[in-house]
Design a protein around this motif. Sequence first.
Motif, PDB file in Angstrom:
ATOM      1  N   VAL A 112       0.841  -1.211   0.000  1.00  0.00           N
ATOM      2  CA  VAL A 112       0.000   0.000   0.000  1.00  0.00           C
ATOM      3  C   VAL A 112       0.870   1.254   0.000  1.00  0.00           C
ATOM      4  O   VAL A 112       0.668   2.181  -0.792  1.00  0.00           O
ATOM      5  N   LEU A 113       1.888   1.273   0.865  1.00  0.00           N
ATOM      6  CA  LEU A 113       2.759   2.450   0.957  1.00  0.00           C
ATOM      7  C   LEU A 113       3.601   2.619  -0.303  1.00  0.00           C
ATOM      8  O   LEU A 113       3.838   3.746  -0.757  1.00  0.00           O
ATOM      9  N   SER A 114       4.056   1.504  -0.871  1.00  0.00           N
ATOM     10  CA  SER A 114       4.830   1.574  -2.120  1.00  0.00           C
ATOM     11  C   SER A 114       3.986   2.132  -3.255  1.00  0.00           C
ATOM     12  O   SER A 114       4.482   2.912  -4.083  1.00  0.00           O
ATOM     13  N   ILE A 115       2.696   1.755  -3.289  1.00  0.00           N
ATOM     14  CA  ILE A 115       1.786   2.289  -4.317  1.00  0.00           C
ATOM     15  C   ILE A 115       1.561   3.787  -4.089  1.00  0.00           C
ATOM     16  O   ILE A 115       1.655   4.594  -5.021  1.00  0.00           O
ATOM     17  N   VAL A 116       1.278   4.155  -2.831  1.00  0.00           N
ATOM     18  CA  VAL A 116       0.982   5.561  -2.498  1.00  0.00           C
ATOM     19  C   VAL A 116       2.182   6.467  -2.789  1.00  0.00           C
ATOM     20  O   VAL A 116       2.034   7.595  -3.271  1.00  0.00           O
ATOM     21  N   ILE A 117       3.400   5.978  -2.507  1.00  0.00           N
ATOM     22  CA  ILE A 117       4.608   6.781  -2.737  1.00  0.00           C
ATOM     23  C   ILE A 117       5.100   6.637  -4.179  1.00  0.00           C
ATOM     24  O   ILE A 117       5.489   7.612  -4.824  1.00  0.00           O
ATOM     25  N   GLY A 118       5.082   5.391  -4.690  1.00  0.00           N
ATOM     26  CA  GLY A 118       5.721   5.099  -5.977  1.00  0.00           C
ATOM     27  C   GLY A 118       4.987   5.640  -7.184  1.00  0.00           C
ATOM     28  O   GLY A 118       5.622   6.136  -8.130  1.00  0.00           O
ATOM     29  N   ILE A 119       3.646   5.574  -7.184  1.00  0.00           N
ATOM     30  CA  ILE A 119       2.886   6.023  -8.362  1.00  0.00           C
ATOM     31  C   ILE A 119       3.051   7.521  -8.617  1.00  0.00           C
ATOM     32  O   ILE A 119       3.344   7.914  -9.756  1.00  0.00           O
ATOM     33  N   PRO A 120       2.919   8.402  -7.594  1.00  0.00           N
ATOM     34  CA  PRO A 120       3.156   9.833  -7.872  1.00  0.00           C
ATOM     35  C   PRO A 120       4.563  10.125  -8.387  1.00  0.00           C
ATOM     36  O   PRO A 120       4.740  10.941  -9.302  1.00  0.00           O
ATOM     37  N   ILE A 121       5.569   9.441  -7.828  1.00  0.00           N
ATOM     38  CA  ILE A 121       6.954   9.649  -8.299  1.00  0.00           C
ATOM     39  C   ILE A 121       7.080   9.189  -9.746  1.00  0.00           C
ATOM     40  O   ILE A 121       7.704   9.855 -10.584  1.00  0.00           O
ATOM     41  N   GLY A 122       6.472   8.031 -10.066  1.00  0.00           N
ATOM     42  CA  GLY A 122       6.498   7.522 -11.439  1.00  0.00           C
ATOM     43  C   GLY A 122       5.803   8.462 -12.410  1.00  0.00           C
ATOM     44  O   GLY A 122       6.263   8.661 -13.542  1.00  0.00           O
ATOM     45  N   ILE A 123       4.702   9.083 -11.966  1.00  0.00           N
ATOM     46  CA  ILE A 123       3.972  10.043 -12.819  1.00  0.00           C
ATOM     47  C   ILE A 123       4.850  11.264 -13.105  1.00  0.00           C
ATOM     48  O   ILE A 123       4.942  11.723 -14.247  1.00  0.00           O
ATOM     49  N   VAL A 124       5.522  11.771 -12.053  1.00  0.00           N
ATOM     50  CA  VAL A 124       6.424  12.924 -12.237  1.00  0.00           C
ATOM     51  C   VAL A 124       7.561  12.556 -13.196  1.00  0.00           C
ATOM     52  O   VAL A 124       7.923  13.343 -14.077  1.00  0.00           O
ATOM     53  N   MET A 125       8.105  11.339 -13.053  1.00  0.00           N
ATOM     54  CA  MET A 125       9.169  10.880 -13.957  1.00  0.00           C
ATOM     55  C   MET A 125       8.700  10.812 -15.406  1.00  0.00           C
ATOM     56  O   MET A 125       9.432  11.150 -16.334  1.00  0.00           O
ATOM     57  N   SER A 126       7.452  10.373 -15.594  1.00  0.00           N
ATOM     58  CA  SER A 126       6.923  10.228 -16.954  1.00  0.00           C
ATOM     59  C   SER A 126       6.700  11.573 -17.633  1.00  0.00           C
ATOM     60  O   SER A 126       6.664  11.662 -18.857  1.00  0.00           O
ATOM     61  N   ARG A 127       6.544  12.629 -16.822  1.00  0.00           N
ATOM     62  CA  ARG A 127       6.277  13.969 -17.366  1.00  0.00           C
ATOM     63  C   ARG A 127       7.548  14.714 -17.766  1.00  0.00           C
ATOM     64  O   ARG A 127       7.494  15.676 -18.514  1.00  0.00           O
ATOM     65  N   SER A 128       8.694  14.290 -17.216  1.00  0.00           N
ATOM     66  CA  SER A 128       9.927  15.048 -17.417  1.00  0.00           C
ATOM     67  C   SER A 128      11.121  14.122 -17.630  1.00  0.00           C
ATOM     68  O   SER A 128      11.422  13.292 -16.760  1.00  0.00           O
ATOM     69  N   ASP A 129      11.793  14.269 -18.773  1.00  0.00           N
ATOM     70  CA  ASP A 129      13.016  13.493 -19.030  1.00  0.00           C
ATOM     71  C   ASP A 129      14.114  13.868 -18.043  1.00  0.00           C
ATOM     72  O   ASP A 129      14.935  13.022 -17.668  1.00  0.00           O
ATOM     73  N   ARG A 130      14.139  15.129 -17.642  1.00  0.00           N
ATOM     74  CA  ARG A 130      15.168  15.579 -16.703  1.00  0.00           C
ATOM     75  C   ARG A 130      15.015  14.874 -15.354  1.00  0.00           C
ATOM     76  O   ARG A 130      15.995  14.400 -14.768  1.00  0.00           O
ATOM     77  N   VAL A 131      13.763  14.783 -14.860  1.00  0.00           N
ATOM     78  CA  VAL A 131      13.505  14.082 -13.596  1.00  0.00           C
ATOM     79  C   VAL A 131      13.844  12.601 -13.742  1.00  0.00           C
ATOM     80  O   VAL A 131      14.437  11.999 -12.841  1.00  0.00           O
TER      81      VAL A 131
END
Length: 295
Positions: A112-131
Amino acid sequence: MDWFMKFPTMDANGLRNLKKAIDEGFRAFTRAYGDSIESIFEPLQHFLIWSERFMTRTPWPIILLLIGLIAWLASRNWKIVTGAVGTLLLIGYFDMWDDTMKTVSMIFVCTVLSIVIGIPIGIVMSRSDRVQNALNPILDVMQTMPSFVYLIPVVMLLGIGKVPGLIAVIIYAIPPMIRLTNLGIRLVDKDVLEAADAFGSSNWQKLKNVQMPLALPTLMAGINQTIMMALAMVVIASMIGVQGLGQPVLKAIANQYFTLGIFNGLAIVGIAIIFDRVSQAYGLRLQKHREIVHG
């Protein structure tokens, strides 16, 4: 040739002083901020305790029924449901039920915690090549670092107990969730996104209604991998007080109890197979649904 064979190294005293300075700095940080950091993780401790109490104090027939129902809703496959229930019955028959439920509760909280933390980080990564370029080396280190090493800073900061073990497990298990969220969103067809733009969708609407639903099979693969890595870490985390199937395995190693180690090891394998089959079957169902929608 001597200059070629001899690798240049730091002066022994300099290296010793550097290590000493880092160690003392970390100890000072722990003494100054350890209590404050521990208080931040109190809600996490309450969540873990609640989950463990639910799994261990609920009568076993209800837990079996609940797990069987979840397996059916996810897979719609009676073989997988029968296999899951049969495995749990065997675990109970060999007197490993309580330890198994503690492990399942730990994996549930970690996931649950990995989903809650990991999905937003993955979304930010998908939006920016620099990130993405900045985070990829960090994720590489997290995935290749020996799992024992995670225990050192966590124990120094928070001591020995359930929460330090939980944090170590999450750090070890979260990279696949982040990577596959990023990958799933990036793999969404550009034509579909252009169609969403043509209908005047905002970035949030595109993410919620287009990208996330289409990326769900890849997200399920990330959840599957996170669960598998969390289970792999359970035995190691038992060294710092995480209860469950890992502690009997650790006891078996220390005292050369062959059957204790084998039985609890097989119970971990059984739980891993249940999680793997159910999550994979759900991912396949999502994939088929997506193919029908686009077909």
